[in-house]
Design a protein around this motif. Structure first.
Motif, short mmCIF file in Angstrom:
data_model
loop_
_atom_site.label_atom_id
_atom_site.label_comp_id
_atom_site.label_asym_id
_atom_site.label_seq_id
_atom_site.Cartn_x
_atom_site.Cartn_y
_atom_site.Cartn_z
N ALA A 226 0.89 -1.26 -0.10
CA ALA A 226 0.04 0.05 -0.09
C ALA A 226 0.99 1.46 -0.01
N PRO A 227 0.33 2.50 -0.69
CA PRO A 227 1.12 3.61 -0.56
C PRO A 227 1.59 4.01 0.80
N LEU A 228 2.67 4.94 0.98
CA LEU A 228 3.29 5.21 2.23
C LEU A 228 2.62 6.59 2.47
N ASP A 229 2.12 7.26 1.70
CA ASP A 229 1.71 8.82 1.74
C ASP A 229 0.30 8.89 1.80
N SER A 230 -0.39 7.90 2.27
CA SER A 230 -1.77 8.00 2.06
C SER A 230 -2.37 8.73 3.41
N GLY A 231 -1.60 8.64 4.44
CA GLY A 231 -1.93 9.52 5.57
C GLY A 231 -2.72 8.67 6.71
N ARG A 232 -2.99 7.29 6.37
CA ARG A 232 -3.69 6.60 7.32
C ARG A 232 -2.72 6.37 8.64
N PRO A 233 -3.11 5.69 9.55
CA PRO A 233 -2.36 5.63 10.81
C PRO A 233 -0.93 4.86 10.62
N ILE A 234 -0.96 3.66 9.88
CA ILE A 234 0.27 2.80 9.82
C ILE A 234 1.26 3.42 9.06
#
Length: 424
Positions: A89-97
């Motif tokens: 998954a993209p690392l720049d999504s802003g989600r917690p992980i």
């Protein structure tokens, strides 16, 4: 029991400390036995962390080298449909992980349902809450130096936030995960290096074997040229214009009949050593020796501009040195001399023989003529074929010795005798 004398809160703390020590020992044992694979270590860490922190689910994520994606490396307690190990998954999504991995800071969420992600129907967060039942969530980064390379996430299916002591415990497990990752990477790097070294050693051994084989019938400089070319096509059968030199010791057969074997060997050894030095110094392509006879080829496999001239220059150098050696041998009672034949012409050259017993040699009229001229030459004489005499006439004068019939040559051949001096 002694433990019964402790207050209940202290007793609980002692038991918790022992359990944490046991968890650490279990993980360290797995690290010790899984140096080449971090997978079992990740599984042990998630299992121990989930049990000690009373978590319902646990997962471990790793960022890629470019820090653009992260993937699930291991998980525990989730449904099989939640995600696939290795899915990215993209690392720049802003989600917690991704946030924990990007910033290197722990993200501790009391209730995931009470976040903007869930309220705005973020598909990933909505799935985690509605399908997996996650409510409280903590994400602890895997710190390698100043940068996070991944994260450990623990979750509960109830609103019960993770406390500081639990987060510290997960941080210690995260440090052990980083150790496992580095061990595995170093192990794989070492395996790769060993494989490269093994391949390099095999190549070097093969090259040494090839060099040894070539040096059995080629001068060192020629063998080096063949090896550096990366191909033995230079040695394939072909036609070439050659300067050919034959030489041998006059009176050697009679000498062997009367001399002691040790004296014969000593003379031959000195002769071949001295002639070999001159052959190498004059850049000959190939030389063959049998008894006191030597054949030398110029212009193959190493090309030269003046094959006949190079052959004559070597012949003169040989005659000069052999004159000195024969004088020394004469004082020992050995009456020996030296004769040379030189020709210029085309011949077929290449490998002849079978595996382990092959040599690079030549055959053809030019070879036969040089050999017969050597047989004819008297002590101190250098005899030339017609073509060789014409080729070197500008530098080395010669006189005709008339036409002679040579064994194996159909037509009579005019033979030239090299003069003692070089043209001025």
């Amino acid at each position: 029991m002694v433990e019964d004398t402790y207050p209940q809160d202290l007793l609980a703390e002692l038991r918790s400390g022992r359990r944490r020590e046991e968890a650490t020992r279990i993980i360290l044992d797995v690290i010790q036995n899984s140096r080449d694979d971090e997978g079992p270590v990740f599984e042990a860490i998630l299992n121990q962390a989930a049990e000690l922190c009373a978590a319902s689910q646990a997962s471990l994520q790793l960022a890629n080298a470019e820090r653009t994606q992260f993937e699930i490396a291991s998980y525990w307690g989730f449904k099989a449909t939640a995600f696939s190990v290795g899915g990215s998954a993209p690392l720049d999504s802003g989600r917690p992980i991704p946030e924990a991995i990007r910033t290197g800071h722990t993200v501790n969420i009391t209730d995931l349902r009470d976040t903007d992600f869930y309220r705005e129907n973020d598909p990933v967060v909505s799935h985690v809450v509605d399908v997996e039942g996650v409510r409280s969530w903590v994400i602890v980064p895997l710190m390698n130096g100043q940068q996070a390379i991944g994260a450990i996430a623990l979750s509960r299916k109830e609103v019960k936030p993770f406390v500081e002591t639990e987060i510290q415990l997960v941080e210690s497990f995260a440090a052990q995960a980083v150790i496992a990752i580095e061990n595995s990477r170093q192990f794989r790097a070492l395996e790769t290096l060993n494989a490269e070294l093994e391949d390099r050693v095999k190549e070097q051994v093969s090259e040494i074997e090839r060099m040894g084989k070539l040096k059995r019938f080629l001068p060192a400089a020629v063998a080096d040229t063949v090896i550096s070319s990366g191909s033995e096509k230079l040695l394939a059968s072909h036609r070439a214009l050659l300067g050919v030199l034959f030489c041998d010791i006059r009176g050697f057969t009679a000498f062997c009949e009367t001399a002691e074997p040790e004296e014969t060997i000593e003379v031959l050894q000195t002769y071949h050593e001295e002639m070999g030095r001159l052959i190498n110094a004059h850049g000959a392509g190939v030389d063959h020796r049998m008894g006191d006879g030597i054949m030398v080829l110029f212009n193959d496999p190493l090309p030269c501009d003046d094959p006949a001239g190079d052959a004559v220059r070597l012949a003169i150098a040989m005659r000069t040195r052999m004159g000195e050696l024969c004088s020394d041998w004469k004082r020992m009672g050995f009456r020996l001399g030296f004769g040379v034949g030189v020709s210029l012409g085309y011949a077929t050259v290449g490998m002849v023989g079978f595996e382990g017993r092959s040599e690079y040699t030549a055959s053809g009229t030019a070879i036969n003529v040089a050999s017969r001229l050597c047989d004819m030459a008297k002590d101190g004489e250098i005899l030339l074929s017609t073509r060789a005499a014409i080729a070197v006439d500008d530098d080395f004068p010669s006189t005709s010795a008339g036409k002679v019939t040579l064994k194996g040559i159909r037509e009579p051949v005019e033979v030239f005798r090299l003069a003692q001096g070089k043209k001025s």
